[in-house]
Design a protein around this motif. Structure first.
Motif, short mmCIF file in Angstrom:
data_model
loop_
_atom_site.label_atom_id
_atom_site.label_comp_id
_atom_site.label_asym_id
_atom_site.label_seq_id
_atom_site.Cartn_x
_atom_site.Cartn_y
_atom_site.Cartn_z
N ALA A 1 4.60 80.08 -18.42
CA ALA A 1 5.21 80.53 -16.99
C ALA A 1 6.32 81.43 -17.13
CB ALA A 1 5.64 79.33 -16.26
N ILE A 2 7.13 81.29 -18.13
CA ILE A 2 8.36 82.16 -18.23
C ILE A 2 7.92 83.53 -18.64
CG2 ILE A 2 10.35 82.75 -19.75
CD1 ILE A 2 11.13 79.90 -19.78
N GLY A 3 6.74 83.52 -19.53
CA GLY A 3 5.84 84.78 -19.87
C GLY A 3 5.51 85.57 -19.01
N TYR A 4 4.60 84.86 -17.81
CA TYR A 4 4.23 85.58 -16.73
C TYR A 4 5.24 86.03 -15.71
CZ TYR A 4 1.53 86.02 -12.54
OH TYR A 4 0.89 86.40 -11.32
N VAL A 5 6.23 85.15 -15.69
CA VAL A 5 7.55 85.88 -14.72
C VAL A 5 7.99 87.01 -15.20
CG1 VAL A 5 9.87 85.34 -13.99
CG2 VAL A 5 8.03 83.57 -13.90
N VAL B 1 5.78 89.99 -14.61
CA VAL B 1 5.70 90.43 -13.11
C VAL B 1 7.20 91.12 -12.87
CG1 VAL B 1 6.00 89.46 -10.66
CG2 VAL B 1 4.36 88.35 -11.94
N ALA B 2 8.33 90.61 -13.56
CA ALA B 2 9.44 91.50 -13.28
C ALA B 2 9.20 92.80 -13.83
CB ALA B 2 10.53 90.72 -14.18
N ARG C 1 8.87 98.79 -12.40
CA ARG C 1 8.20 100.17 -12.72
C ARG C 1 7.87 100.51 -11.03
NH1 ARG C 1 5.48 97.49 -16.88
NH2 ARG C 1 3.87 96.68 -15.64
N THR C 2 7.38 99.51 -10.31
CA THR C 2 7.23 99.96 -8.75
C THR C 2 8.58 100.54 -8.19
OG1 THR C 2 5.71 98.17 -8.65
CG2 THR C 2 6.31 99.12 -6.50
N GLY D 1 10.12 98.43 -21.40
CA GLY D 1 10.38 98.59 -20.17
C GLY D 1 11.50 97.81 -19.54
N ALA D 2 12.85 97.88 -19.82
CA ALA D 2 13.78 97.24 -19.28
C ALA D 2 14.87 97.86 -18.46
CB ALA D 2 14.19 96.16 -20.44
N PHE D 3 14.76 99.14 -18.53
CA PHE D 3 15.69 99.79 -17.50
C PHE D 3 15.10 101.27 -17.03
CE2 PHE D 3 16.39 101.33 -22.06
CZ PHE D 3 16.55 102.79 -21.67
N VAL D 4 15.76 101.80 -16.10
CA VAL D 4 15.15 102.97 -15.47
C VAL D 4 16.09 104.27 -16.00
CG1 VAL D 4 15.13 104.43 -13.21
CG2 VAL D 4 14.60 102.25 -13.09
#
Length: 403
Positions: A162-166, A169-170, A175-176, A254-257
């Motif tokens: 569940a944590i991996g799926y969250v 999604v994050a 990216r969106t 992918g953890a910052f813009v």
């Protein structure tokens, strides 16, 4: 100009890494306390002491590894889960009665930290693999697992997935959001440039056009040229100029813009917007109609198609006269791109193209049809005497991408 780079951190998974760091330290202390308070039941306490000493050193030494996604490498994850599995399998050697009751293993709940690291780093699939390995090790360690053992294993398995799926999604949400920020930044930049250009360059060009037309003579020609440049510049401003590029990325997934403002040359392999190549063709006598979205083609195909359009416009100027008007229409379809060039000139008399070919004048055949043939496309010319000429250029997307 040198590349300027500004990093805006907006990670939703970074707090998870900080929480994991604290969890590993607390569960390390918990495993040591369990052993300390139940030491008398261990038949070989020295095994537990050695293992827990290694566990403490490893946990404290690797705190920087679980501080962020970049430090948590695959090699570290493999070593970390291996240490947890070894501790589980060593439990019966240190405590011969461990299989007779549902007591804690040597690493205890510290093992869940290793599984959570997999979940945060690689998502639910990695979490499923890690929690399955832990489940197998616990079943082997227990020998005859009870209902409580299965309950705890399923709880860890479900929670980690569940944590991996969250986390996945994050990352998709980041990216969106990055794409939304890119659109907003592009709009703001275009509006700012449009204001600056309108207040200076465009007003000067408009004034030159008016004064030149009023004076006549050579000044009228300068006014005409100024008018053409004004139209071309307005087209460029409306179509969007070079803007900052915002992409969602991470030092490892992918953890910052990252906001990158560049003035470098574009990538030769990157798709080219056909609208940008045809925008300079617009002027007081040439009207460009284009879609609102970019019309992307491979660079060779886009350049050849733009050159074919240029050749068609050259024919308009040569054969239709300086006063003729031309219209360029860009159509972006799923399987092909169509560019139509139409003019209001006198048209081409019947048989004139064949006559030009016999005279060695091969502008239409080579400059237009030849280019489109090389791209796997086609060029159709329709002309009615007294009603102008229309050239339709078609480029299939699949074949154009192979060039």
């Amino acid at each position: 100009m040198a590349k300027r780079e500004r990093v805006v951190r907006m990670s939703v998974e970074q707090p998870l890494w900080r929480a994991l760091t604290g969890y590993r330290v607390l569960t390390m202390v918990y495993a040591v306390l369990i052993f300390a308070f139940g030491r008398e039941r261990y038949e070989r306490p020295w095994i537990a002491v050695v293992y827990l000493a290694v566990l403490c050193v490893w946990t404290l030494a690797t705190l920087p590894k679980v501080a962020n996604a970049a430090g948590c490498t695959r090699r570290f994850l493999v070593a970390d889960i291996t240490l947890a599995l070894v501790g589980i399998l060593l439990t019966p050697l240190a405590d011969a009665d461990a299989q007779s009751f549902d007591g804690p293993t040597l690493p205890s709940i510290w093992t869940a930290g290793s599984v959570l690291a997999y979940a945060i780093k690689g998502g639910w699939r990695w979490a499923g693999v890690a929690s399955s390995l832990v489940a197998v090790a616990n079943i082997i360690e227990r020998g005859h697992p009870s209902r409580d053992t299965f309950h705890n294993l399923i709880l860890v398995w479900v929670a980690s997935i569940a944590i991996g799926y969250v986390v996945e999604v994050a990352r998709a949400s980041e990216r969106t959001l990055a794409r939304a920020l890119e659109i907003e930044a592009a709009t703001r930049e275009r509006e700012r440039l449009a204001r600056d250009i309108h207040d200076s360059v465009l007003q000067v060009l408009a004034m030159v056009q008016r004064r030149g037309t009023a004076l006549g003579g050579e000044a009228a020609e300068l006014g005409r040229m100024a008018g053409e440049q004004e139209v071309a510049l307005r087209t460029l401003v409306a179509g969007g100029l070079t803007r900052p590029s915002l992409v969602s990325e991470d030092e490892s997934e992918g953890a910052f813009v990252r906001v990158v403002e560049v003035d470098d040359e574009p990538d030769d392999d990157a798709p080219v917007d056909l609208r940008v190549l045809l925008a300079p063709r617009a002027g007081s006598k040439v009207t460009l109609s284009e879609p609102g979205a970019p019309v992307l083609l491979p660079p060779p195909a886009a350049r050849e198609l733009a050159n074919a359009v240029g050749a068609a416009l050259d024919n308009v100027r040569v054969h239709a006269g300086q006063d003729a008007h031309a219209w360029i229409l860009i159509e972006d379809w799923t399987d092909e791109v169509i560019v139509t060039v139409r003019d209001d000139g006198p048209g081409i008399p019947e048989g004139r193209l064949a006559e030009a070919w016999g005279e060695g004048r091969m502008g239409v055949a080579l400059s237009i049809r030849g280019r489109l043939r090389d791209l796997g496309g086609s060029a159709e010319l329709i002309s009615v005497p007294g009603q102008g000429t229309e050239v339709e250029l078609k480029v299939p997307r699949g074949k154009a991408g192979e060039k």
